[in-house]
Design an enzyme around this catalytic site. Structure first.
Site, PDB file in Angstrom:
ATOM      1  N   ASP A 121      -9.269  -5.921  -4.316  1.00 43.21           N
ATOM      2  CA  ASP A 121      -8.316  -4.926  -3.699  1.00 43.21           C
ATOM      3  C   ASP A 121      -8.853  -3.749  -3.735  1.00 43.21           C
ATOM      4  O   ASP A 121      -9.376  -3.145  -4.940  1.00 43.21           O
ATOM      5  CB  ASP A 121      -7.018  -5.190  -4.292  1.00 43.21           C
ATOM      6  CG  ASP A 121      -5.952  -4.777  -3.586  1.00 43.21           C
ATOM      7  OD1 ASP A 121      -5.880  -3.955  -2.673  1.00 43.21           O
ATOM      8  OD2 ASP A 121      -4.886  -5.381  -3.435  1.00 43.21           O
TER       9      ASP A 121
ATOM     10  N   HIS B  89      -6.725  -6.560   0.068  1.00 42.57           N
ATOM     11  CA  HIS B  89      -5.712  -5.617   0.311  1.00 42.57           C
ATOM     12  C   HIS B  89      -4.425  -6.319   0.985  1.00 42.57           C
ATOM     13  O   HIS B  89      -3.262  -5.678   1.062  1.00 42.57           O
ATOM     14  CB  HIS B  89      -5.845  -4.310   0.836  1.00 42.57           C
ATOM     15  CG  HIS B  89      -4.966  -3.095   0.626  1.00 42.57           C
ATOM     16  ND1 HIS B  89      -4.805  -2.762  -0.729  1.00 42.57           N
ATOM     17  CD2 HIS B  89      -4.454  -2.345   1.459  1.00 42.57           C
ATOM     18  CE1 HIS B  89      -3.991  -1.506  -0.689  1.00 42.57           C
ATOM     19  NE2 HIS B  89      -3.803  -1.255   0.704  1.00 42.57           N
TER      20      HIS B  89
ATOM     21  N   SER C  41       0.741  -1.382  -0.087  1.00 46.03           N
ATOM     22  CA  SER C  41      -0.045   0.079  -0.050  1.00 46.03           C
ATOM     23  C   SER C  41       0.869   1.119  -0.057  1.00 46.03           C
ATOM     24  O   SER C  41       1.726   1.343  -0.922  1.00 46.03           O
ATOM     25  CB  SER C  41      -1.032   0.093   1.329  1.00 46.03           C
ATOM     26  OG  SER C  41      -1.955   0.976   1.051  1.00 46.03           O
TER      27      SER C  41
END
Length: 309
Positions: A260, A287, A120
């Site tokens: 995601d 994610h 991320s």
């Protein structure tokens, strides 16, 4: 699994160049940096989360003897906090975290030989670091991370449309009215997270611990990101790798989940622009594929790290 792996905890003391402030960065090493096996440095997301969510990466040490280094980024977890800098968009900038990363690589004596993975927000840092072509970086993994902030916003809009109408209405209304601190908004975001952040129920303990630390001091997130994922107002508002991704010269593994929040639309530019890249998507993940499909995830990541040039 990690309880049977040799671990080392430590801190790096360094000075922030822009303000001359001194801080301490906490880190943890799984395995032995002197083993002769190239170490993997793993960068957590947020900005504002902690490395707790990444502790399952010790699997790579247990299964393949790969040394794994986790650390809490500045302002987070066990690293020095600066709550007095909340709202200071001149202090909380990407370069601050890049300086910390480079300093830690040097502190640990691995700057000339290492691999890097970022999840991320950590993927943003990893990509930028790699684009500057540091000589010691061998392999890069960009995990569930967007190529630009604008594309991230587009992805969030797509995700939101997949949720029940009442959830969409609540999010849109609270965003418009500035009520992102309200309980109804938080409840709606929990639904969003259950679909697009981590689909494991109940929430895995590593992610839970990271969220608990984040909630104690949201300084970094609120300053760099803003009030929510749907409207970025902080210092990262105009962030982009679209002009630099082509400079990433090392072999790169790009991963995301079919569910995601880092949807394909914001990941694809990396696949298009990075010269030596492979893209793997995890069908049952969102994610946090390392928590959602750990067996397949660590097999693919481990195989990539052990590939010969």
């Amino acid at each position: 699994m990690s309880e049977h792996i040799p671990t080392t905890e430590g801190t790096m003391t360094w000075t922030i160049s822009s303000t001359k402030k001194e801080c301490r960065t906490w880190y943890k090493i799984y395995g032995d940096l002197k083993s002769g096996i190239r170490p993997l440095v793993v960068l957590h997301g947020g900005p504002g989360m902690t490395s707790d969510v990444l502790t399952p990466f010790s699997t790579l040490t247990a299964q393949r003897s790969i040394p794994v280094i986790l650390y809490d980024q500045i302002g987070n977890g066990r690293t020095t906090h600066f709550p007095d800098k909340k709202g200071d968009t001149n202090f909380w900038v990407e370069q601050l975290f890049l300086d910390e990363l480079k300093g830690l690589l040097n502190h640990l004596g691995i700057y000339k030989n290492y691999d890097l993975l970022g999840n991320s927000w950590g993927g943003k840092l990893a990509a930028r670091h790699a684009a500057r072509q540091p000589g010691g970086l061998n392999r890069l993994i960009i995990m569930s991370s967007p190529a630009s902030q604008d594309l991230w916003i587009e992805a969030q809009k797509l995700c939101l449309k997949k949720l029940p109408q009442e959830v969409q209405d609540t999010v849109n209304r609270c965003e418009k009215e500035g009520k992102t601190d309200s309980e109804e908004y938080k409840d709606a975001i929990k639904v969003h997270c259950a679909h697009f952040l981590c689909r494991v129920d109940p929430m895995p303990e590593p992610l839970k611990k990271s969220f608990e630390a984040f909630e104690k001091d949201p300084t970094v997130y609120s300053t760099m990101n803003g009030a929510s994922e749907f409207s970025i107002t902080g210092s990262m508002k105009n962030w982009s790798m679209l002009e630099e991704a082509h400079k990433i010269s090392v072999p790169t593994l790009l991963v995301n989940g079919a569910w995601d929040e880092a949807a394909d639309i914001c990941v694809y530019p990396y696949f298009k622009l990075i010269p030596r890249v492979k893209w793997v998507q995890f069908a049952e993940s969102s994610h946090m594929a390392h928590l959602e499909e750990p067996e397949r995830f660590f097999e693919i990541v481990g195989d990539f790290l052990e590939q010969k040039a």
